[in-house]
Scaffold this active site. Structure first.
Site, short mmCIF file in Angstrom:
data_model
loop_
_atom_site.label_atom_id
_atom_site.label_comp_id
_atom_site.label_asym_id
_atom_site.label_seq_id
_atom_site.Cartn_x
_atom_site.Cartn_y
_atom_site.Cartn_z
N VAL A 187 1.23 -1.55 0.22
CA VAL A 187 -0.05 0.04 -0.08
C VAL A 187 1.05 1.31 -0.27
CG1 VAL A 187 -1.62 1.57 0.63
CG2 VAL A 187 -2.09 -1.06 1.31
N GLU A 188 1.37 2.25 -1.27
CA GLU A 188 1.70 3.15 -0.82
C GLU A 188 1.37 3.78 -2.31
OE1 GLU A 188 6.07 2.94 -1.61
OE2 GLU A 188 6.12 0.59 -2.77
N HIS A 189 2.22 4.81 -2.14
CA HIS A 189 1.30 6.43 -2.88
C HIS A 189 -0.13 6.70 -2.86
CE1 HIS A 189 3.03 8.38 -6.93
NE2 HIS A 189 2.39 9.13 -5.94
#
Length: 328
Positions: A148-150
């Site tokens: 879970v990024e950006h």
């Protein structure tokens, strides 16, 4: 190209919107049966960075598990490698077959920094759960990694959607290991991830390992020591969200680090730092100790870039050999 045997489920899903792990799937002919998948599975990216041959890495280091990355969306709620390569018939399918034939296994990683995220493209928890399930069924996975990024951690509604989707996936695949990987600060998770963990705890989502990406800190640090502090901060957040004592919370967290020069100027993670992290992981029996990436686990040569080498002087696979020593 790997050959798959097609099988049709004996049990039909009749409930409206139900998620069914035993729908028509493509089943790999070879599958590892006993590995604790994901505990020490370094990231291997086949899209660029002159990827290493995974079977060669296994023979040279003793590593048996890899995290293949990244599955994203091509703009719709349809999982593809990098949002463009199909699940079957490509390099990833071939790698999975070869790794399993050599006695190993894989974790599939969804998300990452770039591309369109399934958590956003799939607009309901049910749709997102079906996207995850499509990949699980295609490769008969025992573990997944939700990176879970950006943009995917920006909005509360998306964070809740991920939690609700994973609840459905776990209900359909009770033995599946679920890892969630995310950005970190020197004192623990970023604020959006603290909220995600709180939501997961409230939903009693059974996450195998919350994995902090303990690198790219705002300023240079002594990376072995700072990584441990960052993980301690994560442990405290997980303990509070799930009502766990420290020892139990440590067993639900992990470290996802980077080898060599990071994206932050002046910040380098050495093999010695990896050994410090290994000791920490062993003392606390962490759920996971991994790194980005196997592609980079070699010295740079003229014309190579930061995606294909570590940027430091090293022998090939120095970092992977340290991580291979971790068994929980």
């Amino acid at each position: 190209m790997s050959r798959f045997l097609m099988r049709r489920a004996l049990v039909a899903c009749t409930a409206a919107g139900a998620l069914c792990a035993s729908s028509t799937v493509a089943a790999p002919a070879a599958q590892a049966a006993t590995l604790p998948v994901g505990i020490n599975a370094p990231y291997l990216y086949l899209g660029w960075g002159h990827p290493q041959n995974p079977v060669g890495v296994m023979k040279a280091t003793g590593i048996k598990q890899f995290t293949l990355s990244f599955i994203t969306s091509g703009g719709t709620c349809n999982p593809k490698w990098d949002g463009s390569r199909p699940l079957q018939g490509g390099a990833e399918e071939k790698a999975i077959k070869n790794i399993r034939a050599a006695g190993g296994d894989v974790v599939a990683s969804f998300g990452g920094w770039s591309g369109n995220k399934l958590g956003i493209s799939c607009t309901t928890p049910t749709a997102l759960a079906h996207a995850y399930q499509k990949v699980i069924s295609a490769y008969r996975l025992k573990a997944i990694d939700i990176n879970v990024e950006h943009t995917e951690d920006d909005k509360p509604v998306v964070r809740q959607r991920i939690v609700d989707a994973l609840k459905k996936v776990k209900a359909a695949n009770p033995s599946l290991k679920v890892y969630i990987t995310f950005s970190g600060r020197s004192d623990g998770p970023v604020l959006a991830i603290r909220d995600l963990i709180k939501r997961a705890g409230a939903a009693r989502l059974p996450v195998t390992g919350w994995n902090i990406m303990a690198f790219n800190f705002a300023t240079p640090h002594t990376m072995g020591t700072t990584t441990m502090k960052s993980a301690d901060g994560l442990k405290n957040v997980v303990a509070a969200a799930y009502g766990l004592k420290s020892d139990a919370a440590y067993r639900r967290i992990g470290i996802s680090t980077m080898n060599g020069k990071t994206d932050m100027k002046g910040q380098t993670i050495s093999v010695r730092n990896f050994r410090t992290m290994l000791g920490y992981a062993q003392r606390h029996h962490l759920a996971r100790f991994t790194f980005w990436s196997v592609n980079r686990d070699r010295s740079c040569t003229p014309g190579s870039d930061a995606d294909s080498c570590s940027g430091v002087k090293q022998a090939q696979y120095d970092y992977t050999k340290v991580v291979a020593r971790y068994h929980g």
